[in-house]
Design an enzyme around this catalytic site. Sequence first.
Site, PDB file in Angstrom:
ATOM      1  N   GLY A   1      62.886  67.361  52.525  1.00 13.62           N
ATOM      2  CA  GLY A   1      61.798  66.381  52.618  1.00 13.62           C
ATOM      3  C   GLY A   1      61.862  65.245  51.629  1.00 13.62           C
ATOM      4  N   SER A   2      63.057  64.932  51.106  1.00 17.09           N
ATOM      5  CA  SER A   2      63.100  63.843  50.112  1.00 17.09           C
ATOM      6  C   SER A   2      62.790  62.488  50.746  1.00 17.09           C
ATOM      7  CB  SER A   2      64.438  63.820  49.369  1.00 17.09           C
ATOM      8  OG  SER A   2      65.465  63.330  50.183  1.00 17.09           O
TER       9      SER A   2
ATOM     10  N   ARG B   1      62.340  74.245  74.485  1.00 14.76           N
ATOM     11  CA  ARG B   1      62.119  72.950  73.839  1.00 14.76           C
ATOM     12  C   ARG B   1      60.849  72.258  74.367  1.00 14.76           C
ATOM     13  NH1 ARG B   1      65.673  70.785  71.000  1.00 14.76           N
ATOM     14  NH2 ARG B   1      67.394  71.696  72.146  1.00 14.76           N
TER      15      ARG B   1
ATOM     16  N   ARG C   1      66.299  68.826  64.895  1.00 16.93           N
ATOM     17  CA  ARG C   1      66.139  69.407  66.220  1.00 16.93           C
ATOM     18  C   ARG C   1      66.044  68.253  67.213  1.00 16.93           C
ATOM     19  NH1 ARG C   1      64.437  74.211  68.715  1.00 16.93           N
ATOM     20  NH2 ARG C   1      62.910  73.784  70.326  1.00 16.93           N
TER      21      ARG C   1
ATOM     22  N   ASN D   1      63.958  57.334  63.309  1.00 18.60           N
ATOM     23  CA  ASN D   1      64.785  58.376  62.693  1.00 18.60           C
ATOM     24  C   ASN D   1      65.656  57.736  61.626  1.00 18.60           C
ATOM     25  OD1 ASN D   1      66.094  60.948  62.366  1.00 18.60           O
ATOM     26  ND2 ASN D   1      67.813  60.180  63.585  1.00 18.60           N
TER      27      ASN D   1
ATOM     28  N   HIS E   1      69.383  58.394  59.673  1.00 16.12           N
ATOM     29  CA  HIS E   1      70.614  59.176  59.808  1.00 16.12           C
ATOM     30  C   HIS E   1      71.614  58.726  58.751  1.00 16.12           C
ATOM     31  CE1 HIS E   1      73.563  61.687  61.787  1.00 16.12           C
ATOM     32  NE2 HIS E   1      74.417  60.685  61.689  1.00 16.12           N
TER      33      HIS E   1
ATOM     34  N   ASP F   1      65.706  57.223  71.091  1.00 23.06           N
ATOM     35  CA  ASP F   1      65.658  57.341  72.550  1.00 23.06           C
ATOM     36  C   ASP F   1      66.116  58.748  72.953  1.00 23.06           C
ATOM     37  OD1 ASP F   1      68.434  57.311  72.488  1.00 23.06           O
ATOM     38  OD2 ASP F   1      68.630  55.262  73.246  1.00 23.06           O
ATOM     39  N   GLU F   2      66.506  58.915  74.197  1.00 20.73           N
ATOM     40  CA  GLU F   2      66.771  60.272  74.690  1.00 20.73           C
ATOM     41  C   GLU F   2      68.078  60.859  74.157  1.00 20.73           C
ATOM     42  OE1 GLU F   2      65.685  57.773  76.476  1.00 20.73           O
ATOM     43  OE2 GLU F   2      63.795  58.475  77.350  1.00 20.73           O
TER      44      GLU F   2
ATOM     45  N   ASP G   1      70.616  60.841  67.788  1.00 20.66           N
ATOM     46  CA  ASP G   1      70.903  59.805  66.780  1.00 20.66           C
ATOM     47  C   ASP G   1      71.262  58.475  67.441  1.00 20.66           C
ATOM     48  OD1 ASP G   1      70.426  61.573  64.636  1.00 20.66           O
ATOM     49  OD2 ASP G   1      72.455  62.373  64.784  1.00 20.66           O
TER      50      ASP G   1
HETATM   51  C1  GAR Z   1      68.897  63.063  55.245  1.00 15.06           C
HETATM   52  O1  GAR Z   1      70.143  62.745  54.695  1.00 15.06           O
HETATM   53  C2  GAR Z   1      68.790  62.499  56.648  1.00 15.06           C
HETATM   54  O2  GAR Z   1      69.414  61.243  56.795  1.00 15.06           O
HETATM   55  C3  GAR Z   1      69.493  63.561  57.463  1.00 15.06           C
HETATM   56  O3  GAR Z   1      69.043  64.762  56.891  1.00 15.06           O
HETATM   57  C4  GAR Z   1      68.770  64.569  55.509  1.00 15.06           C
HETATM   58  C5  GAR Z   1      67.380  65.072  55.236  1.00 15.06           C
HETATM   59  O4  GAR Z   1      67.107  65.022  53.850  1.00 15.06           O
HETATM   60  N1  GAR Z   1      69.172  63.459  58.856  1.00 15.06           N
HETATM   61  C6  GAR Z   1      70.044  63.679  59.843  1.00 15.06           C
HETATM   62  O5  GAR Z   1      71.199  64.031  59.647  1.00 15.06           O
HETATM   63  C7  GAR Z   1      69.512  63.438  61.250  1.00 15.06           C
HETATM   64  N2  GAR Z   1      70.548  63.509  62.219  1.00 15.06           N
HETATM   65  P1  GAR Z   1      65.613  65.128  53.324  1.00 15.06           P
HETATM   66  O6  GAR Z   1      65.008  66.384  53.960  1.00 15.06           O
HETATM   67  O7  GAR Z   1      65.742  65.261  51.836  1.00 15.06           O
HETATM   68  O8  GAR Z   1      64.878  63.873  53.739  1.00 15.06           O
END
Ligand code: GAR
Length: 201
Positions: A12-13, A65, A91, A107, A109, A141-142, A145
């Site tokens: 959750g950072s 889902r 997810r 989102n 990524h 979108d669907e 990423d």
């Molecule tokens: C982050 O690096 C985020 O970009 C990635 O998960 C990590 C979550 O870190 N997300 C993905 O890879 C989505 N496909 P966090 O829980 O510390 O925010």
Amino acid sequence: MKRIGILLSGRGSNFLAIAKAIAEGKLRGAEIAVVISNRAAAPGLAAARELGLTAVAIEANGRKRAEHDAEIIATLQQHEVDLVCLAGYMRLISAKFVAEFRNRILNIHPSLLPSFPGLDAQRQALEGGVKVSGCTVHFVDEELDHGCIILQRVVPVLDADDEHTLAERILEQEHTAYTDAIARVLSGEYEFRGQRYVLRG
Ligand code: GAR
């Protein structure tokens, strides 16, 4: 007030960076309405509770889902969420979810999409031998990423990097990129041109 719903699965950072930006007045007119996780044990959920935010666990464990997403959608609606921010939500979300919140789900990524979607993006970048990587904030979108890109931040890939050092360098950028992207989206001063998100005017 624009009400943000956060979905997370782990640490959750990114959520905490958004919460901090709001607390520091960097996202005027925005508040976090609810934090939802598909994992009850997610540290991000505990952090949300500590901040006094509404934090809800909606475990996926073996459920279909569509059924799991229906509960998430209902929770977001119950909290009158305007904008959904996926912040390490590991997810896939259903087409129904995307349709319910069309152009209102973001989102982040840890790669320069469309390169290296999916899991272990930083490892994929190292294995791909690229010399720069970074992070992307995009509408959802669907596809995994995928969706119109709002902004990207670039970092160098150094010869000495391993997955962890690269992830750390990217994460530092993620923490300001997400807030900047949310501010842009909440301003409403943009339009879509095909796959492109462009600022108006
Ligand atoms: C982050 O690096 C985020 O970009 C990635 O998960 C990590 C979550 O870190 N997300 C993905 O890879 C989505 N496909 P966090 O829980 O510390 O925010």
